[in-house]
Design an enzyme around this catalytic site. Sequence first.
Site, PDB file in Angstrom:
ATOM      1  N   ARG A 153      14.179  58.075 -12.555  1.00  0.00           N
ATOM      2  CA  ARG A 153      13.333  58.982 -11.757  1.00  0.00           C
ATOM      3  C   ARG A 153      13.525  60.442 -12.163  1.00  0.00           C
ATOM      4  NH1 ARG A 153      13.395  56.388  -5.646  1.00  0.00           N
ATOM      5  NH2 ARG A 153      11.900  54.748  -6.112  1.00  0.00           N
ATOM      6  N   LYS A 161      10.788  38.429   0.063  1.00  0.00           N
ATOM      7  CA  LYS A 161      10.016  38.039   1.252  1.00  0.00           C
ATOM      8  C   LYS A 161       8.512  38.084   1.043  1.00  0.00           C
ATOM      9  CE  LYS A 161      13.275  39.862   4.639  1.00  0.00           C
ATOM     10  NZ  LYS A 161      13.424  40.998   5.546  1.00  0.00           N
ATOM     11  N   GLY A 197      11.698  48.320  -7.376  1.00  0.00           N
ATOM     12  CA  GLY A 197      13.048  48.697  -7.790  1.00  0.00           C
ATOM     13  C   GLY A 197      13.813  47.586  -8.485  1.00  0.00           C
ATOM     14  N   GLY A 225       8.028  50.999  -2.719  1.00  0.00           N
ATOM     15  CA  GLY A 225       7.048  50.974  -1.635  1.00  0.00           C
ATOM     16  C   GLY A 225       5.716  51.603  -2.039  1.00  0.00           C
TER      17      GLY A 225
HETATM   18  N1  LIG Z   1      15.314  32.409  -4.610  1.00  0.00           N
HETATM   19  C1  LIG Z   1      15.893  33.464  -4.067  1.00  0.00           C
HETATM   20  N2  LIG Z   1      16.747  33.334  -3.010  1.00  0.00           N
HETATM   21  C2  LIG Z   1      17.319  34.429  -2.468  1.00  0.00           C
HETATM   22  N3  LIG Z   1      17.097  35.684  -2.873  1.00  0.00           N
HETATM   23  C3  LIG Z   1      16.260  35.860  -3.897  1.00  0.00           C
HETATM   24  C4  LIG Z   1      15.626  34.771  -4.534  1.00  0.00           C
HETATM   25  N4  LIG Z   1      14.826  35.264  -5.500  1.00  0.00           N
HETATM   26  C5  LIG Z   1      14.959  36.600  -5.471  1.00  0.00           C
HETATM   27  N5  LIG Z   1      15.827  36.963  -4.524  1.00  0.00           N
HETATM   28  C6  LIG Z   1      16.268  38.323  -4.195  1.00  0.00           C
HETATM   29  O1  LIG Z   1      15.157  39.160  -3.979  1.00  0.00           O
HETATM   30  C7  LIG Z   1      15.573  40.506  -4.177  1.00  0.00           C
HETATM   31  C8  LIG Z   1      14.465  41.322  -4.767  1.00  0.00           C
HETATM   32  O2  LIG Z   1      13.340  41.273  -3.969  1.00  0.00           O
HETATM   33  P1  LIG Z   1      12.420  42.532  -3.678  1.00  0.00           P
HETATM   34  O3  LIG Z   1      11.225  42.013  -3.002  1.00  0.00           O
HETATM   35  O4  LIG Z   1      13.231  43.557  -2.983  1.00  0.00           O
HETATM   36  O5  LIG Z   1      12.074  43.007  -5.187  1.00  0.00           O
HETATM   37  P2  LIG Z   1      11.394  44.318  -5.724  1.00  0.00           P
HETATM   38  O6  LIG Z   1      10.080  44.501  -5.063  1.00  0.00           O
HETATM   39  O7  LIG Z   1      11.401  44.293  -7.233  1.00  0.00           O
HETATM   40  O8  LIG Z   1      12.391  45.488  -5.345  1.00  0.00           O
HETATM   41  P3  LIG Z   1      12.349  46.683  -4.299  1.00  0.00           P
HETATM   42  O9  LIG Z   1      12.098  46.092  -2.945  1.00  0.00           O
HETATM   43  O10 LIG Z   1      13.711  47.272  -4.474  1.00  0.00           O
HETATM   44  O11 LIG Z   1      11.248  47.613  -4.730  1.00  0.00           O
HETATM   45  C9  LIG Z   1      16.760  40.445  -5.106  1.00  0.00           C
HETATM   46  O12 LIG Z   1      17.853  41.020  -4.452  1.00  0.00           O
HETATM   47  C10 LIG Z   1      16.970  38.966  -5.361  1.00  0.00           C
HETATM   48  O13 LIG Z   1      18.323  38.586  -5.354  1.00  0.00           O
HETATM   49  O1  LIG Z   2      13.161  54.858  -3.102  1.00  0.00           O
HETATM   50  C1  LIG Z   2      12.007  54.929  -2.650  1.00  0.00           C
HETATM   51  O2  LIG Z   2      11.245  53.939  -2.584  1.00  0.00           O
HETATM   52  C2  LIG Z   2      11.472  56.280  -2.281  1.00  0.00           C
HETATM   53  O3  LIG Z   2      12.330  57.294  -2.698  1.00  0.00           O
HETATM   54  C3  LIG Z   2      11.195  56.350  -0.804  1.00  0.00           C
HETATM   55  O4  LIG Z   2      12.369  56.221  -0.085  1.00  0.00           O
HETATM   56  P1  LIG Z   2      12.320  55.727   1.426  1.00  0.00           P
HETATM   57  O5  LIG Z   2      11.953  54.252   1.378  1.00  0.00           O
HETATM   58  O6  LIG Z   2      13.694  55.993   1.989  1.00  0.00           O
HETATM   59  O7  LIG Z   2      11.264  56.508   2.123  1.00  0.00           O
END
Ligand SMILES: Nc1ncnc2c1ncn2[C@@H]1O[C@H](COP(=O)(O)OP(=O)(O)OP(=O)(O)O)[C@@H](O)[C@H]1O
Ligand SMILES: O=C(O)[C@H](O)COP(=O)(O)O
Length: 392
Positions: free
Chosen positions: A35, A197, A350, A373
Site C-alpha cells: 500500500r 464466508k 487481503g 472491502g
Molecule cells: N476450507 C476452509 N476452512 C476454513 N477456513 C478457510 C477455508 N478456506 C479458506 N479459509 C480461510 O479464509 C480466510 C480468507 O478469507 P477471506 O474471505 O477473508 O479472504 P479475502 O477476501 O482474500 O481477504 P480479506 O477479507 O482480508 O480481504 C483465510 O484465513 C483462510 O484460512
Molecule cells: O484495510 C482496509 O481494508 C482499509 O484500510 C479499511 O480499513 P477498515 O476496514 O478498518 O475501515
Amino acid sequence: MKTIKELEITGKRVFIRVDFNVPMDATQRITDDIRVRTSLPTIEYAVAQGAKVILASHLGRPKGKRVPEMSLAPVAKHLEGLLGRKVAMAPDCVGDGAAAMVAEMKEGEVLLLENLRYHDEEQANDAAFAGKLASLCDVYINNAFAVSHRVHASVAAITEKVAEKGAGLLLEKEIAFYNKAMGEPVRPLVAIIGGAKISSKLGALTNMLSVVDKVIIGGAMANTFLKAQGLSVGNSLVEDDMLESALSVITTCREKGIPLYLPVDGVVAGEFSADAASEVVPVDAIDDGVMMLDIGPETGATYAKVVQEAKTIVWNGPMGAFEMAPFSHGTLDLVAAVAEADALTVVGGGDTDVALHMAGAEDKVSYVSTGGGAFLTLMEGKPLAGVTYLEA
Ligand SMILES: Nc1ncnc2c1ncn2[C@@H]1O[C@H](COP(=O)(O)OP(=O)(O)OP(=O)(O)O)[C@@H](O)[C@H]1O
Ligand SMILES: O=C(O)[C@H](O)COP(=O)(O)O
C-alpha cells in the site's frame, strides 16, 4: 472526477489521503508495504510538481484513542527510504502542531500526519473535524482506494470543505482496471470467489452473476454450497443460515446457463492445524469428524483448465486455509494457473494478495488491488463513497 494531473498543484498545499493501513509485526516492522509502494507515483508526481505534500492515513482501528502501536511514525521512516527524501512526521493530524509544521513547509517537501483514527470524528464523518483537516490544504486528493468504501471525514466530508479536489493515480488505476475487467470484458469472463464466508461475499457473488460467464467457488464458502446440495460436510466451516442463499445462487446459475464450479474433492483433517494429519477425499465421502480445509487435486485441475480458457479473470478469496502448508496447494496451484493464463487478471482481497505474494506471482497478474472491502464493494456493483464525494 478530476485527477491530480488535471489540477494546478505547484506551490500549493496538497492534502493526499492515502491508505497506509499496513500490517506490522510486534516490533512495528512493516510486513507488507504494497500500500505504501503503490502510493508512490502520486506522491512523486506531487513532489515533482513542487507541491507541499501533506499525507494523511489511518492505521488499524484505535477507536479514537492515541494507541502508540498504531502510530504512523514507522511508515514515515519506511516511506523516506522508498522516496529517497525526508518525510517529516506530525504529532497529530489536526491542531497547532500539525498546522505549524504545514506552515513551514517548502515546495517539494513531504509531511505525514499522525493516524486520523486517533480521533473519533474521523469515522463519524464529522464536518468540523473535516474542516480542520481541510484548513491544512489548498487541494485535496483521494488516493486511498482501500478505504474509499468508508464514509469517513478524510474521504467524504472533507471534499465539501476544499476548493479543489481530485483523484490520485492509484485510485484512478484501481477503478480503471476494475472497469476494464467487468465493464467491457473480453470473454469468457471467469469469477473466482473463495475465502471464509458466503455471507460477506453474497452481494458480490449475486452481482457478478449478471456479468460473468463462469463461476469458480472455493474456500470454506464452498462447504455451504455442498451442504445446500444435500452432502454431508462433517465439521467443516458452514454457514447454516446461508444454505437458502447458496441454493438460490445455484438456481440462478442454472437458469442463466452459467457454469458454476464447486469442489469434487477436498483435503480434510480432524482439526484446524498445520500439524493435523490430512487426506484427500471425494466431497461425497467427508466423515463426521473431519473438516474440509482445501480443494482437492481433481478440483484444482478442473479449476486450472477453466482459468486457462478464460480471457478475463476476477478473483477474490483463497481456495483453502492456505496459511497452513498442508492446505495451501489448492490456492497456490490456482495462483500458478491464473499467472499463466492469457487473460486480463484482476485480483483483490487481503488474503488473496498474501497468497499471490507467497507464490511470488504478484507481477504475473494484470492487477493486484490494494483493497479488501473496497474491492468487494466494487464487486457488489455499488458506488465507492470516496469516488461519489469526489464527483459531487
Ligand atoms: N476450507 C476452509 N476452512 C476454513 N477456513 C478457510 C477455508 N478456506 C479458506 N479459509 C480461510 O479464509 C480466510 C480468507 O478469507 P477471506 O474471505 O477473508 O479472504 P479475502 O477476501 O482474500 O481477504 P480479506 O477479507 O482480508 O480481504 C483465510 O484465513 C483462510 O484460512
Ligand atoms: O484495510 C482496509 O481494508 C482499509 O484500510 C479499511 O480499513 P477498515 O476496514 O478498518 O475501515
